[in-house]
Write a protein that holds these residues in place. Structure first.
Motif, short mmCIF file in Angstrom:
data_model
loop_
_atom_site.label_atom_id
_atom_site.label_comp_id
_atom_site.label_asym_id
_atom_site.label_seq_id
_atom_site.Cartn_x
_atom_site.Cartn_y
_atom_site.Cartn_z
N PHE A 163 -66.75 0.37 5.41
CA PHE A 163 -66.83 -1.02 4.98
C PHE A 163 -66.55 -1.11 3.49
N GLU A 164 -65.80 -2.15 3.10
CA GLU A 164 -65.56 -2.44 1.70
C GLU A 164 -66.17 -3.80 1.37
N GLN A 165 -66.78 -3.90 0.22
CA GLN A 165 -67.42 -5.15 -0.18
C GLN A 165 -66.39 -6.15 -0.68
N LEU A 166 -66.44 -7.37 -0.10
CA LEU A 166 -65.52 -8.43 -0.51
C LEU A 166 -66.17 -9.43 -1.45
N GLY A 167 -67.49 -9.55 -1.39
CA GLY A 167 -68.15 -10.54 -2.22
C GLY A 167 -69.65 -10.48 -2.10
N THR A 168 -70.32 -11.12 -3.05
CA THR A 168 -71.78 -11.22 -3.03
C THR A 168 -72.17 -12.66 -3.35
N ALA A 169 -73.39 -13.00 -2.96
CA ALA A 169 -73.91 -14.35 -3.22
C ALA A 169 -75.42 -14.28 -3.27
N ILE A 170 -76.02 -15.17 -4.04
CA ILE A 170 -77.47 -15.25 -4.15
C ILE A 170 -77.95 -16.45 -3.33
N ILE A 171 -78.96 -16.23 -2.49
CA ILE A 171 -79.55 -17.32 -1.72
C ILE A 171 -80.36 -18.19 -2.67
N GLY A 175 -72.66 -19.52 8.50
CA GLY A 175 -72.51 -18.12 8.89
C GLY A 175 -71.06 -17.68 8.84
N MET A 176 -70.59 -17.07 9.94
CA MET A 176 -69.21 -16.63 10.04
C MET A 176 -68.32 -17.65 10.73
N GLY A 177 -68.86 -18.84 11.00
CA GLY A 177 -68.06 -19.92 11.54
C GLY A 177 -67.94 -19.97 13.05
N VAL A 212 -70.64 -18.86 0.92
CA VAL A 212 -70.37 -18.67 2.35
C VAL A 212 -69.22 -19.59 2.79
N GLU A 213 -69.18 -20.81 2.26
CA GLU A 213 -68.02 -21.66 2.55
C GLU A 213 -66.75 -21.03 1.99
N THR A 214 -66.81 -20.53 0.76
CA THR A 214 -65.63 -19.91 0.15
C THR A 214 -65.15 -18.73 0.99
N TRP A 215 -66.08 -17.89 1.47
CA TRP A 215 -65.70 -16.76 2.31
C TRP A 215 -65.00 -17.22 3.58
N ASN A 216 -65.53 -18.31 4.18
CA ASN A 216 -64.95 -18.81 5.43
C ASN A 216 -63.59 -19.46 5.21
N ARG A 217 -63.31 -19.91 4.01
CA ARG A 217 -61.98 -20.44 3.71
C ARG A 217 -61.04 -19.34 3.27
N GLY A 218 -61.57 -18.15 3.07
CA GLY A 218 -60.78 -16.99 2.67
C GLY A 218 -60.65 -16.00 3.82
N PRO A 219 -60.73 -14.69 3.51
CA PRO A 219 -60.48 -13.68 4.53
C PRO A 219 -61.41 -13.76 5.74
N LEU A 220 -62.68 -14.11 5.54
CA LEU A 220 -63.62 -14.18 6.66
C LEU A 220 -63.22 -15.21 7.69
N GLY A 221 -62.49 -16.25 7.27
CA GLY A 221 -62.11 -17.32 8.19
C GLY A 221 -61.31 -16.83 9.39
N SER A 222 -60.61 -15.72 9.26
CA SER A 222 -59.80 -15.22 10.37
C SER A 222 -60.66 -14.81 11.56
N LEU A 239 -62.86 -24.27 9.64
CA LEU A 239 -63.00 -25.26 8.56
C LEU A 239 -61.69 -26.00 8.31
N ASN A 240 -60.59 -25.49 8.83
CA ASN A 240 -59.31 -26.19 8.68
C ASN A 240 -59.16 -27.34 9.68
#
Length: 224
Positions: free
Chosen positions: A4-12, A73-75, A100-110, A116-117
């Motif tokens: 696994f490679e880390q794509l991003g982090t976020a604080i709750i 989540g992951m959509g 989490v929205e940004t991730w879903n509009r980026g690579p995670l959205g696949s 979201l589109n």
């Protein structure tokens, strides 16, 4: 095997806990920093799909339902809801963590097919409790996939949604024929009784994390 490679982090917000988004080939994982387990994995979304389909199949006679989802989540729940609803539906997702929205509009959205589109989808960045408290009679269905279910894992504030006042607020936010659906990692008989004491008809449904017959057993409560 690839790592696994880390794509991003976020604080709750309000918690300080760090979320980590990881990718390995076409597999995605969201984890809490410092914890060995996963919050979500893109290969295990059968119960997230079921949260949407079990509730939305009851809206087939409504030509333009309005649905609120607590937690992006992951959509997968959003994607399943959009797949089960017609062209005039409107689905709003409340997500507390902006990244989490940004991730879903980026690579995670696949992973979920970029739901979201879809023009029927809306995102509210903020606590789903805000929308529930401020929109009486607005929603034909409220789908709550918050934390780990009735017993919060990442944010104790989430517990309120599963209390008697929280259930009452969700009821008040529904249309007269509306339905509530709650996701949980496991059984909670006390929560079932709490829903019944609120005057709701309740159907707990056991679903599997991977697909029918496979994966961990999760629970969806349908209440109306």
């Amino acid at each position: 095997m690839a790592r696994f490679e880390q794509l991003g982090t976020a604080i709750i917000p309000g918690k300080g806990t760090q979320l980590r988004l990881l990718q390995r080939n076409d597999e995605f994982s969201i984890r809490i920093a410092g914890s060995p387990g996963e919050l979500m994995n893109s290969r295990l979304h059968g119960s997230e799909d079921a949260l949407a389909t079990l509730a939305c199949e009851r809206l087939v006679d409504n030509p333009a339902p309005k649905v609120l989802i607590g937690g992006l989540g992951m959509g997968f729940t959003l994607a399943a809801a959009l797949g089960a609803l017609g062209s005039e539906a409107e689905v709003t997702v409340a997500e507390l963590v902006p990244e989490v929205e940004t991730w879903n509009r980026g690579p995670l959205g696949s992973a979920a097919g970029y739901p979201l589109n879809d023009p029927r989808a809306r995102v509210h960045i903020g606590d789903v409790v805000e929308l529930i408290r401020t929109s009486p009679g607005a929603w034909d269905a409220i789908l709550l996939d918050i934390d780990n279910g009735p017993e919060g894992l990442t944010r104790k504030e989430n517990d309120w949604l599963y209390t008697t006042p929280g259930i009452a607020a969700a009821q008040a936010a529904l249309t007269p024929e509306g339905i509530l659906a709650y996701w949980s990692a496991g059984q909670d008989p006390a929560f079932t009784e709490r829903l019944k004491r609120a005057g709701l008809s309740v159907e707990p449904v056991t679903v599997r994390a991977l697909r029918p017959g496979k994966g961990a057993r999760h629970v969806i409560w349908l209440a109306w």
